[in-house]
Design an enzyme around this catalytic site. Structure first.
Site, short mmCIF file in Angstrom:
data_model
loop_
_atom_site.label_atom_id
_atom_site.label_comp_id
_atom_site.label_asym_id
_atom_site.label_seq_id
_atom_site.Cartn_x
_atom_site.Cartn_y
_atom_site.Cartn_z
CB THR A 124 44.52 -1.53 29.56
OG1 THR A 124 44.98 -1.10 28.25
CG2 THR A 124 43.48 -0.47 30.04
CE1 TYR A 148 39.99 -3.18 27.97
CE2 TYR A 148 41.48 -1.69 26.73
CZ TYR A 148 41.26 -2.88 27.54
OH TYR A 148 42.13 -3.75 27.75
#
Length: 336
Positions: A124, A148
């Site tokens: 990501t 995250y």
């Protein structure tokens, strides 16, 4: 590049979910054999194409995963399984370190133990945190600002170290904002309560929601709302197939590549596109910033364009919205 599919199957973890199901389609369409591993906590068994086999289990279950690798002659793993909601990662970080980091460690160990030579990881742009400059390149500092992003960066580090110690190579693909749906209507984003902007906006346009919350109007961006690089999910899936072929062709090299178009749109610009495509004016509710959201994230995609023959085919915001809208209407028909 290789001339055809690998001698064995590709294991796709999280293949019953949004991005994973599109990767399954891209692999099958390219002639690969696929086995999907998914615990179906957030995925759907009906989202798995009938040409693939589904093994319902958690990627952290090393015994069952290793048995699946052996039984299906798996020669590559594409790892999508994990948790993906940034604000939830702030409020429940241990969930993200369990589902994204610890579970990935188990999966990597299973792959190494069974001699799988190739591993593609769903990473990501959140690994960059708040970049000092945009667009952001792979060599820029990785300083995540939410659990995250940290959980994904930790997995990248594991892969780097494992590839140095074992006969396995990997490609970590750092996604920017993934949106849209399969243009043939075979898959799309189906998770209830999704937080992705385009998904939320087309839900509002079709009456599933009463509006869209815009988190932050005071960012250092042209209109004050957050700017993101939106990539069509089918383009992203095609990048995974190309990355696999690169790993097979160059088995001693590994790669970390941004997946984006190199152009950003603000939240307001995206909502303008949704209004245009749907002929509905979606209500916008302006609220404060969410924890862990940077002002702008745009990909420098020079590296992926140099490394792969992949080229974006669906780099059109209105087109992305149209495909998302078509899928939303298909979901409504499925529910009726």
């Amino acid at each position: 590049m290789i001339d055809g599919p690998i001698d064995g199957k590709v294991m796709v973890t999280g293949g019953a979910g949004y991005i994973g199901s599109h990767a399954v389609l891209a692999l099958l369409d390219a002639g690969y054999e696929v086995v999907v591993v998914d615990n179906l906590v957030t995925g759907f068994d009906w989202a798995v194409d009938s040409r693939a086999e589904l093994v319902e289990c958690d990627v952290a279950d090393e015994g069952r995963v290793r048995a699946a690798i052996r039984g299906h002659r798996v020669r590559a793993v594409m790892h999508f399984a994990g948790s993906v909601v940034v604000p939830e990662s702030v409020s429940d970080p241990l969930k993200y370190y369990r589902n994204n980091t610890a579970a990935s460690r188990s999966l990597i160990e299973s792959a190494v133990a069974e001699g799988v030579p190739h591993f593609i990881f769903s990473s990501t742009a959140a690994t960059y945190g708040t970049p000092a400059k945009v667009p952001v390149a792979e060599g820029d500092p990785t300083v995540p600002i939410n659990p995250y992003g940290t959980s994904k960066l930790m997995t990248e580090a594991m892969l780097r170290d494992v590839a140095a110690a074992h006969p396995i190579n990997y490609c970590a693909l750092r996604y920017f904002n993934v949106a849209g749906a399969d243009p043939q209507g075979r898959s799309g984003q189906s998770t209830a309560g999704a937080t992705h902007l385009i998904k939320v906006a087309v839900e509002a346009a079709t009456g599933k929601r009463d509006g869209v919350s815009v988190f932050g109007t005071d960012f250092d961006t042209p209109d004050g709302t957050g700017v993101r690089d939106y990539i069509h999910v089918s383009d992203l899936a095609a990048a995974h197939v190309a990355a696999l072929e690169l790993l097979v062709a160059e088995p001693t090299r590994s790669h970390t590549l941004n997946c984006g178009y190199g152009r950003g749109f603000s939240v307001n610009e995206v909502l303008d596109a949704v209004d245009r495509v749907t002929n509905v004016t979606v209500e916008r509710r302006y609220e404060g910033r969410r924890p862990g959201d940077p002002a702008a994230l745009i990909a420098d995609n020079a590296a992926i364009l140099a490394a792969l023959p992949w080229r974006p085919e669906r780099d059109d915001l209105d087109g992305i919205v149209r495909d998302a809208l078509a899928w939303e209407r298909a979901l409504a028909e499925r529910a009726s």
